[in-house]
Design a protein around this motif. Structure first.
Motif, PDB file in Angstrom:
ATOM      1  N   TYR A  53       0.808  -1.220   0.000  1.00  0.00           N
ATOM      2  CA  TYR A  53       0.000   0.000   0.000  1.00  0.00           C
ATOM      3  C   TYR A  53       0.844   1.275   0.000  1.00  0.00           C
ATOM      4  O   TYR A  53       2.039   1.249   0.206  1.00  0.00           O
ATOM      5  CB  TYR A  53      -1.051   0.007   1.094  1.00  0.00           C
ATOM      6  N   GLU A  54       0.155   2.371  -0.306  1.00  0.00           N
ATOM      7  CA  GLU A  54       0.785   3.684  -0.535  1.00  0.00           C
ATOM      8  C   GLU A  54       1.874   3.599  -1.602  1.00  0.00           C
ATOM      9  O   GLU A  54       2.923   4.236  -1.503  1.00  0.00           O
ATOM     10  CB  GLU A  54       1.302   4.287   0.766  1.00  0.00           C
ATOM     11  N   GLY A  55       1.604   2.798  -2.624  1.00  0.00           N
ATOM     12  CA  GLY A  55       2.542   2.610  -3.720  1.00  0.00           C
ATOM     13  C   GLY A  55       3.338   1.343  -3.530  1.00  0.00           C
ATOM     14  O   GLY A  55       4.102   1.219  -2.576  1.00  0.00           O
ATOM     15  N   THR A  56       3.130   0.360  -4.411  1.00  0.00           N
ATOM     16  CA  THR A  56       3.880  -0.891  -4.298  1.00  0.00           C
ATOM     17  C   THR A  56       5.377  -0.611  -4.384  1.00  0.00           C
ATOM     18  O   THR A  56       5.812   0.430  -4.893  1.00  0.00           O
ATOM     19  CB  THR A  56       3.500  -1.856  -5.429  1.00  0.00           C
ATOM     20  N   ASN A  57       6.167  -1.558  -3.915  1.00  0.00           N
ATOM     21  CA  ASN A  57       7.608  -1.344  -3.960  1.00  0.00           C
ATOM     22  C   ASN A  57       8.148  -1.329  -5.383  1.00  0.00           C
ATOM     23  O   ASN A  57       9.217  -0.764  -5.645  1.00  0.00           O
ATOM     24  CB  ASN A  57       8.325  -2.389  -3.099  1.00  0.00           C
ATOM     25  N   GLN A  58       7.405  -1.920  -6.317  1.00  0.00           N
ATOM     26  CA  GLN A  58       7.805  -1.805  -7.719  1.00  0.00           C
ATOM     27  C   GLN A  58       7.648  -0.351  -8.187  1.00  0.00           C
ATOM     28  O   GLN A  58       8.511   0.175  -8.893  1.00  0.00           O
ATOM     29  CB  GLN A  58       6.942  -2.736  -8.589  1.00  0.00           C
ATOM     30  N   ILE A  59       6.564   0.295  -7.746  1.00  0.00           N
ATOM     31  CA  ILE A  59       6.371   1.706  -8.080  1.00  0.00           C
ATOM     32  C   ILE A  59       7.449   2.564  -7.418  1.00  0.00           C
ATOM     33  O   ILE A  59       7.988   3.505  -8.016  1.00  0.00           O
ATOM     34  CB  ILE A  59       4.972   2.181  -7.642  1.00  0.00           C
ATOM     35  N   GLN A  60       7.795   2.239  -6.172  1.00  0.00           N
ATOM     36  CA  GLN A  60       8.851   3.014  -5.490  1.00  0.00           C
ATOM     37  C   GLN A  60      10.168   2.900  -6.241  1.00  0.00           C
ATOM     38  O   GLN A  60      10.916   3.891  -6.379  1.00  0.00           O
ATOM     39  CB  GLN A  60       9.027   2.537  -4.046  1.00  0.00           C
ATOM     40  N   ARG A  61      10.470   1.726  -6.749  1.00  0.00           N
ATOM     41  CA  ARG A  61      11.713   1.552  -7.503  1.00  0.00           C
ATOM     42  C   ARG A  61      11.686   2.338  -8.811  1.00  0.00           C
ATOM     43  O   ARG A  61      12.721   2.846  -9.268  1.00  0.00           O
ATOM     44  CB  ARG A  61      11.970   0.066  -7.743  1.00  0.00           C
ATOM     45  N   LEU A  62      10.517   2.438  -9.414  1.00  0.00           N
ATOM     46  CA  LEU A  62      10.393   3.279 -10.608  1.00  0.00           C
ATOM     47  C   LEU A  62      10.666   4.741 -10.272  1.00  0.00           C
ATOM     48  O   LEU A  62      11.359   5.445 -11.013  1.00  0.00           O
ATOM     49  CB  LEU A  62       8.980   3.147 -11.199  1.00  0.00           C
ATOM     50  N   VAL A  63      10.110   5.206  -9.153  1.00  0.00           N
ATOM     51  CA  VAL A  63      10.337   6.586  -8.721  1.00  0.00           C
ATOM     52  C   VAL A  63      11.830   6.838  -8.509  1.00  0.00           C
ATOM     53  O   VAL A  63      12.384   7.848  -8.977  1.00  0.00           O
ATOM     54  CB  VAL A  63       9.559   6.883  -7.414  1.00  0.00           C
ATOM     55  N   ILE A  64      12.485   5.907  -7.837  1.00  0.00           N
ATOM     56  CA  ILE A  64      13.915   6.056  -7.551  1.00  0.00           C
ATOM     57  C   ILE A  64      14.725   6.040  -8.848  1.00  0.00           C
ATOM     58  O   ILE A  64      15.598   6.888  -9.078  1.00  0.00           O
ATOM     59  CB  ILE A  64      14.384   4.932  -6.610  1.00  0.00           C
ATOM     60  N   ALA A  65      14.429   5.079  -9.725  1.00  0.00           N
ATOM     61  CA  ALA A  65      15.195   4.935 -10.963  1.00  0.00           C
ATOM     62  C   ALA A  65      15.014   6.140 -11.888  1.00  0.00           C
ATOM     63  O   ALA A  65      15.980   6.621 -12.492  1.00  0.00           O
ATOM     64  CB  ALA A  65      14.779   3.649 -11.684  1.00  0.00           C
ATOM     65  N   ARG A  66      13.781   6.627 -11.984  1.00  0.00           N
ATOM     66  CA  ARG A  66      13.542   7.767 -12.868  1.00  0.00           C
ATOM     67  C   ARG A  66      14.316   8.999 -12.417  1.00  0.00           C
ATOM     68  O   ARG A  66      14.881   9.728 -13.238  1.00  0.00           O
ATOM     69  CB  ARG A  66      12.044   8.070 -12.929  1.00  0.00           C
ATOM     70  N   GLN A  67      14.342   9.222 -11.107  1.00  0.00           N
ATOM     71  CA  GLN A  67      15.085  10.379 -10.622  1.00  0.00           C
ATOM     72  C   GLN A  67      16.576  10.166 -10.796  1.00  0.00           C
ATOM     73  O   GLN A  67      17.315  11.086 -11.161  1.00  0.00           O
ATOM     74  CB  GLN A  67      14.762  10.659  -9.156  1.00  0.00           C
ATOM     75  N   LEU A  68      17.018   8.951 -10.572  1.00  0.00           N
ATOM     76  CA  LEU A  68      18.436   8.645 -10.716  1.00  0.00           C
ATOM     77  C   LEU A  68      18.912   8.912 -12.136  1.00  0.00           C
ATOM     78  O   LEU A  68      19.915   9.590 -12.371  1.00  0.00           O
ATOM     79  CB  LEU A  68      18.683   7.178 -10.337  1.00  0.00           C
ATOM     80  N   PHE A  69      18.177   8.409 -13.129  1.00  0.00           N
ATOM     81  CA  PHE A  69      18.621   8.547 -14.508  1.00  0.00           C
ATOM     82  C   PHE A  69      18.336   9.924 -15.081  1.00  0.00           C
ATOM     83  O   PHE A  69      19.056  10.386 -15.954  1.00  0.00           O
ATOM     84  CB  PHE A  69      18.004   7.443 -15.378  1.00  0.00           C
ATOM     85  N   SER A  70      17.304  10.577 -14.581  1.00  0.00           N
ATOM     86  CA  SER A  70      17.044  11.936 -15.071  1.00  0.00           C
ATOM     87  C   SER A  70      18.130  12.895 -14.628  1.00  0.00           C
ATOM     88  O   SER A  70      18.482  13.842 -15.324  1.00  0.00           O
ATOM     89  CB  SER A  70      15.688  12.442 -14.567  1.00  0.00           C
ATOM     90  N   GLU A  71      18.733  12.625 -13.474  1.00  0.00           N
ATOM     91  CA  GLU A  71      19.810  13.478 -12.975  1.00  0.00           C
ATOM     92  C   GLU A  71      21.101  13.293 -13.795  1.00  0.00           C
ATOM     93  O   GLU A  71      21.955  14.146 -13.805  1.00  0.00           O
ATOM     94  CB  GLU A  71      20.105  13.161 -11.509  1.00  0.00           C
ATOM     95  N   ARG A  72      21.200  12.144 -14.461  1.00  0.00           N
ATOM     96  CA  ARG A  72      22.447  11.834 -15.164  1.00  0.00           C
ATOM     97  C   ARG A  72      22.362  12.137 -16.659  1.00  0.00           C
ATOM     98  O   ARG A  72      23.307  11.926 -17.377  1.00  0.00           O
ATOM     99  CB  ARG A  72      22.805  10.371 -14.947  1.00  0.00           C
ATOM    100  N   ARG A  73      21.183  12.584 -17.119  1.00  0.00           N
ATOM    101  CA  ARG A  73      21.056  12.927 -18.536  1.00  0.00           C
ATOM    102  C   ARG A  73      21.720  14.260 -18.821  1.00  0.00           C
ATOM    103  O   ARG A  73      21.751  15.150 -17.977  1.00  0.00           O
ATOM    104  CB  ARG A  73      19.573  12.982 -18.933  1.00  0.00           C
TER     105      ARG A  73
END
Length: 378
Positions: free
Chosen positions: A358-378
């Motif tokens: 709940y409050e966002g599955t851990n798969q969704i949390q990993r997407l949030v983390i990954a998107r921010q990680l890779f957006s910072e490196r573009r």
């Protein structure tokens, strides 16, 4: 922690140990609402510590909320979940509600007169929140709500609900708005209690809205800003879910280490066996890391840091995975005793599972983390 935080932790731990833990097994066994435990929290002013003092609350920061949530969940995750519903109600009101809306509802949450709830998920809109089908149509003096929400904590017990609905279907995610709905509003139908694996005393039901009229002054913020309000809320309340997970994990470790020191096999307490020691060491290390991640995310919320969403996602993901692994290992350490209800670790393992969902599955949390990680490196 400050001296105030340490004192708060001691108070919460004392209430948890003496007034909540004794009821935890029965709440789970009978799937009964934790009435006595909730009353104890309200009497100790621990049920909604984040409500500002100007509205009658304790004025605690996010770290205070996390500290209390961990201690209560350590004793009874169900009780913490029920009380947490009020925080889920209060957060969007604090973020975007009008002064009149805050004055009308927050004092009642702070006093314990009202229990709150948060209605976002739907049968076909879980992780894909933007596809919600509950809609609100503008009418003279307000709005009418129609549709069904699902997986709503405190449904049927709460007095007030934050309800998200589409006010402009053609606008997609930009057409979602947030409303305050009262349990006495005509046209609300509650479904049957869900028969859950864990958190069995926390009531979870569907809510159907059948032409429910909501006055215009109960719109939170502006129409069309609902999804932003929802995500802003979850960015902050995920730290409480993380704290809940830490509390469950800590409780499981406490039971497992106590048992290991008493259980004798091959002439020695099993706590002297390296296999058990390594399991306990890993549990303790991960729990400490999860707690520190949770505190860091809480402080980010208090500072309104740009990485609030990232910090909350990391804390929630890691802490809930830790709760699941720690409770599973606790059952393993207890062996057969861990698999039966004579010991609480099987309940803790069942309770831990939902923190990964709940409050966002851990798969969704990993997407949030990954998107921010890779957006910072573009």
């Amino acid at each position: 922690m400050s001296d105030e935080h340490r004192a708060l932790r001691e108070t919460a731990a004392a209430v948890a140990d003496t007034q909540i833990a004794p009821h935890a097994a029965m709440v789970d066994e009978c799937a009964e609402f934790p009435e006595q435990s909730l009353k104890a929290l309200i009497a100790a002013n621990l049920h909604a510590v984040g409500v500002p003092e100007e509205y009658g609350g304790q004025g605690g920061d996010h770290l205070a909320s996390a500290i209390v949530a961990e201690e209560i969940a350590r004793a009874c995750a169900t009780t913490q979940q029920v009380a947490g519903g009020s925080e889920l109600f209060a957060t969007p009101v604090l973020l975007a509600g009008s002064p009149e809306l805050k004055s009308k509802y927050l004092p009642r949450i702070a006093s314990g007169e009202f229990l709150g709830a948060f209605a976002l998920s739907e049968p076909e809109a879980g992780s894909d929140v933007a596809s919600m089908r509950v809609h609100a149509r503008a009418v003279p003096g307000g709005w009418t709500l129609n549709g069904t929400k699902r997986w709503i904590t405190n449904a049927g017990h709460a007095d007030v609900y934050i309800v998200f609905a589409s006010t402009d279907p053609s606008a997609g995610a930009r057409g979602i708005s947030a409303f305050v709905v009262e349990s006495t509003d005509a046209g609300i139908v509650f479904g049957a209690l869900e028969r859950k694996m864990g958190l069995r005393g926390s009531p979870t039901r569907e809510i159907t809205f059948d032409n429910v009229f909501v006055p215009s002054d109960r719109l939170i913020g502006e129409a069309g800003r609902g999804l932003r309000i929802a995500l802003g809320t979850l960015d902050r309340t995920r730290t409480v879910v993380a704290a809940q997970a830490v509390g469950i994990a800590q409780a499981a470790l406490d039971v497992a280490t106590d048992y290991a020191k008493q259980r004798v096999q091959f002439g020695s307490p099993i706590s002297q066996f390296q296999g058990i020691q390594f399991m306990a060491a890993d549990m303790a290390t991960n729990i400490r890391a999860a707690r520190l991640l949770t505190w860091a995310a809480s402080i980010a919320c208090d500072q309104n840091h740009s990485e609030v969403g990232l910090a909350g996602a990391m804390a929630k993901c890691f802490a809930s995975d830790t709760a699941m692994s720690a409770t599973t290992d606790a059952v393993q350490i207890l062996g057969g005793a861990g698999y039966v209800k004579d010991y609480p670790v099987e309940r803790m393992m069942r309770d831990a599972k939902i923190t990964q969902i709940y409050e966002g599955t851990n798969q969704i949390q990993r997407l949030v983390i990954a998107r921010q990680l890779f957006s910072e490196r573009r």
